[in-house]
Write a protein that holds these residues in place. Structure first.
Motif, short mmCIF file in Angstrom:
data_model
loop_
_atom_site.label_atom_id
_atom_site.label_comp_id
_atom_site.label_asym_id
_atom_site.label_seq_id
_atom_site.Cartn_x
_atom_site.Cartn_y
_atom_site.Cartn_z
N GLN A 141 0.85 -1.19 0.00
CA GLN A 141 0.00 0.00 0.00
C GLN A 141 0.88 1.25 0.00
N PHE A 142 0.61 2.15 -0.91
CA PHE A 142 1.31 3.44 -0.99
C PHE A 142 2.81 3.26 -1.21
N GLY A 143 3.53 4.35 -1.32
CA GLY A 143 4.96 4.30 -1.54
C GLY A 143 5.52 5.68 -1.82
N PRO A 144 6.81 5.76 -1.97
CA PRO A 144 7.44 7.07 -2.21
C PRO A 144 7.07 7.68 -3.56
N THR A 145 6.66 6.83 -4.53
CA THR A 145 6.21 7.33 -5.83
C THR A 145 4.90 6.65 -6.17
N GLU A 146 4.22 7.20 -7.15
CA GLU A 146 2.94 6.61 -7.55
C GLU A 146 3.13 5.23 -8.16
N GLU A 147 4.30 4.97 -8.73
CA GLU A 147 4.55 3.69 -9.38
C GLU A 147 5.01 2.61 -8.40
N GLU A 148 5.43 3.02 -7.22
CA GLU A 148 6.03 2.06 -6.29
C GLU A 148 5.18 1.95 -5.01
N GLU A 149 4.80 0.72 -4.68
CA GLU A 149 4.12 0.46 -3.41
C GLU A 149 5.00 -0.44 -2.56
N ILE A 150 4.94 -0.26 -1.27
CA ILE A 150 5.80 -1.04 -0.38
C ILE A 150 4.93 -1.88 0.56
N PRO A 151 5.45 -3.01 1.06
CA PRO A 151 4.68 -3.84 1.99
C PRO A 151 4.31 -3.06 3.24
#
Length: 636
Positions: free
Chosen positions: A347-357
């Motif tokens: 869910q979510f992340g530092p960029t719109e393309e990247e999500e982190i556990p």
């Protein structure tokens, strides 16, 4: 030959299946340790034992799951009975195993509990609770003959056959933890050399007895033993047949039945029983603590009533010790489910393309990792407490009537009475946190979190309501302090759980001093704080109790008035200290490799600090009170 990872057998513990969202080897943080070595450092033979059990169940159609199938109450209980019978047929545990490796008993219980709590409870009640009561209480030759029909070997900790199903009947409809008020009687008739078991009314019915509802054939019934001349000698256990093993119809004079559907664990048939002047042979008395001669004279090897009571308390602790293990099992499952979900859910992340556990978020770690630490600390404690119980039972079986044996019974009773509340409450809170941490997916029935929550809930009340049980522990500690004040006795106990109190005046003079946050990562720091807190609470509770008595309150009123603000936190702090102490010592054993000691040390410190943080307000208040003029006198 199986490959190894830092000495770990990967054939015994293969790599866990990796989902598409799990981090790859390259994505793992540096310093990541292998779970294989962590699991095998202490008892690899138990892992092999559990793997044998799981393999057998996986291949047996009787244990196949039916996804989405809602079984009726009757069908569920029938199926659970057949599964329990099959477990005995597999003969996973031999008598030799139980004596040489007693930890195989809770290991088997935990395997069954991972499959179904009702199955674990049914097996446990038949094997350990009933078997332990007989093993620790019996000394009669006639009962030995009866027991040999029930057990393949006697004495033992388990009933190893399933020809008869046996139960432990202590609780009554109107009385549970208040055992002194139990009203079922056993009057001795010298003319026939029989005891007459009788329930005076329905409020005296044995109630909530596991396995009694549908299938039990024999029971250990606790009743007040009375001899001619209206002399009563308190609760004693008797073997009473309640059903015909061939027809399962009630025996003459016995009214027995099922209490109905519960909030959880519905595979276990809890029941009730009443006795109308049921006659049993004199030899049905489990007579290790006391016996009756054919003429009707009561005799006991224990001249000291307090010593006899201590032995009886120890024999009644097996149920509570077992509940600690079952509660931690439920927490293990919930934490495993939530952590694995959190490692794969992005869910979510530092960029719109990247999500982190979501497990990478500090908030998720703050919510879940303390319960992971609690699993390790409490699981180790439950195993060590079980071994303490084994030591007690062996002493009883060998006829040990020493003061140490009686004191061991009292100490185990105090530890079990507080650890059951700690384990069941921690699990109750942990399952709910795990459910919420899984978001909407946590509400799906298929993930078992709801079932775990419902099945764990009775652990908070079975074998005694948690809040009431805590008073048993605080009373134990207050009794030791009173003995020390009056007689100058040292604080000593067989398991050394109270020995630190011998230095309590000096401990209360200590100040909490650390130079950095890093210093707190050693659980010894939290241990010192816990010792100070227990000493402070013990002193304050003792002073409050004496103040209440001086003001005119009876002993009963005084103890009641001390319980909420003093006795309850004292008991919880004491058992938390004991858990932290034992896990801290375990982590620093030479057999623990340095690479794992760092990891386990972090878990130990996390559990200790997290538990201690729940007493922050109390610690602040205590520091303020101890800093005030006139609060330094410890002589009272």
């Amino acid at each position: 030959m199986a490959s190894t990872v830092e000495g770990a057998d990967t054939a015994l513990l293969p790599e866990f299946p990796r989902g598409p969202s799990m981090p790859t080897e390259q994505e793992r943080p540096s310093g990541t340790w292998r779970v294989h070595l962590l699991l095998q450092i202490s008892l690899p033979h138990l892992l092999r034992f559990q793997k044998t059990i799981f393999s057998a169940l996986e291949k047996d159609p009787l244990f196949a799951r039916s996804p989405g199938a809602d079984l009726s109450l009757e069908k569920y209980r029938e199926l659970n009975f057949l599964r329990c019978k099959r477990i005995f047929e597999y003969d996973f545990l031999s008598v030799e195993d139980m004596f040489k490796s007693p930890l195989k008993v809770p290991a088997l219980i935990q395997c069954l509990g991972m499959y179904d709590s009702s199955l674990a409870a049914k097996y446990l009640l038949h094997s350990l609770v009933f078997g332990s009561a007989v093993y620790s209480s019996d000394g009669s030759e006639v009962l030995l003959e009866c027991a040999q029909r029930t057990f393949s070997c006697f004495p033992s900790f388990c009933a190893l056959t399933f020809r008869f199903l046996d139960v432990f009947a202590l609780t009554e409809l109107s009385h549970a933890v208040n055992t002194k008020a139990i009203r079922t009687t056993a009057h001795y008739d010298p003319a026939t050399e029989e005891f007459i078991i009788h329930s005076p009314d329905f409020e005296a019915a044995k109630f909530w007895v596991g396995n009694m509802g549908k299938t039990a054939t024999h029971a250990v019934v606790f009743a007040k033993l009375c001899v001619p001349g209206d002399q009563c000698h308190g609760l004693h256990p008797f073997i009473v047949q309640i059903r015909d093993p061939k027809t399962l119809l009630p025996m003459p004079g016995v009214m027995v039945g099922d209490i109905g559907k519960k909030l959880g664990q519905n595979g276990l048939d809890n029941g009730f029983a009443m006795f109308h002047k049921v006659r049993v042979p004199r030899q049905s008395l489990l007579n290790r603590m006391g016996d009756v001669t054919p003429e009707g004279t009561y005799v006991s090897p224990f001249k000291d009533v307090r010593q006899r009571f201590g032995v009886s308390l120890g024999s009644l602790s097996s149920g509570r010790v077992s509940i600690v293990s079952l509660a931690i099992l439920n927490l293990k499952l919930a934490v495993a489910i939530a952590l694995r979900f959190s490692a794969t859910r992005r869910q979510f992340g530092p960029t719109e393309e990247e999500e982190i556990p979501v497990l990478e978020y500090p908030m998720q770690q703050w919510r879940l990792l303390p319960y992971l630490a609690a699993v390790y600390a409490l699981d180790h404690f439950s195993k060590s407490l079980f071994l303490d119980l084994v030591e007690l039972q062996r002493g009883l079986a060998s006829g040990d009537r020493s003061a140490r044996q009686a004191e061991l019974g009292r100490e185990i009773h105090a530890l079990a009475s507080a650890s059951k509340p700690l384990a069941s409450w921690t699990t109750q809170q942990g399952i709910q946190e795990c459910r919420e941490a899984c978001g909407g997916h946590g509400y799906l029935a298929m993930n078992r979190l709801g079932v775990l929550r419902d099945d764990n809930d009775p652990n908070c009340t079975y074998e005694g309501d948690n809040n009431i049980l805590l008073q048993q522990t605080s009373n134990y500690l207050l009794g030791l302090l009173a003995h020390q004040v009056q007689d100058g006795a040292c604080f000593r106990s067989p398991l050394k759980s109270v020995d630190f109190l011998d230095a309590y005046p000096g401990i209360l003079d200590q100040k909490f001093e650390v130079s950095s946050v890093a210093d707190c990562l050693d659980s010894a720091v939290a241990l010192a704080a816990y010792k100070w807190l227990v000493c402070y609470l013990l002193r304050e509770t003792y002073q409050k109790l004496n103040q209440e008595k001086r003001s005119g309150s009876s002993d009963f009123e005084a103890r009641n008035n001390c319980q909420v603000s003093h006795g309850r936190p004292l008991a919880l702090a004491f058992v938390e200290l004991t858990v932290v102490q034992r896990f801290h010592e375990h982590v620093h054993q030479p057999c623990v490799p340095p690479s794992l000691r760092a990891v386990l040390g972090r878990l130990s410190a996390l559990y200790a600090l997290w538990s201690l943080s729940r007493h922050t307000a109390l610690l602040y208040r205590a520091e303020r009170r101890c800093s005030c003029p006139g609060r330094r006198d410890r002589s009272s």
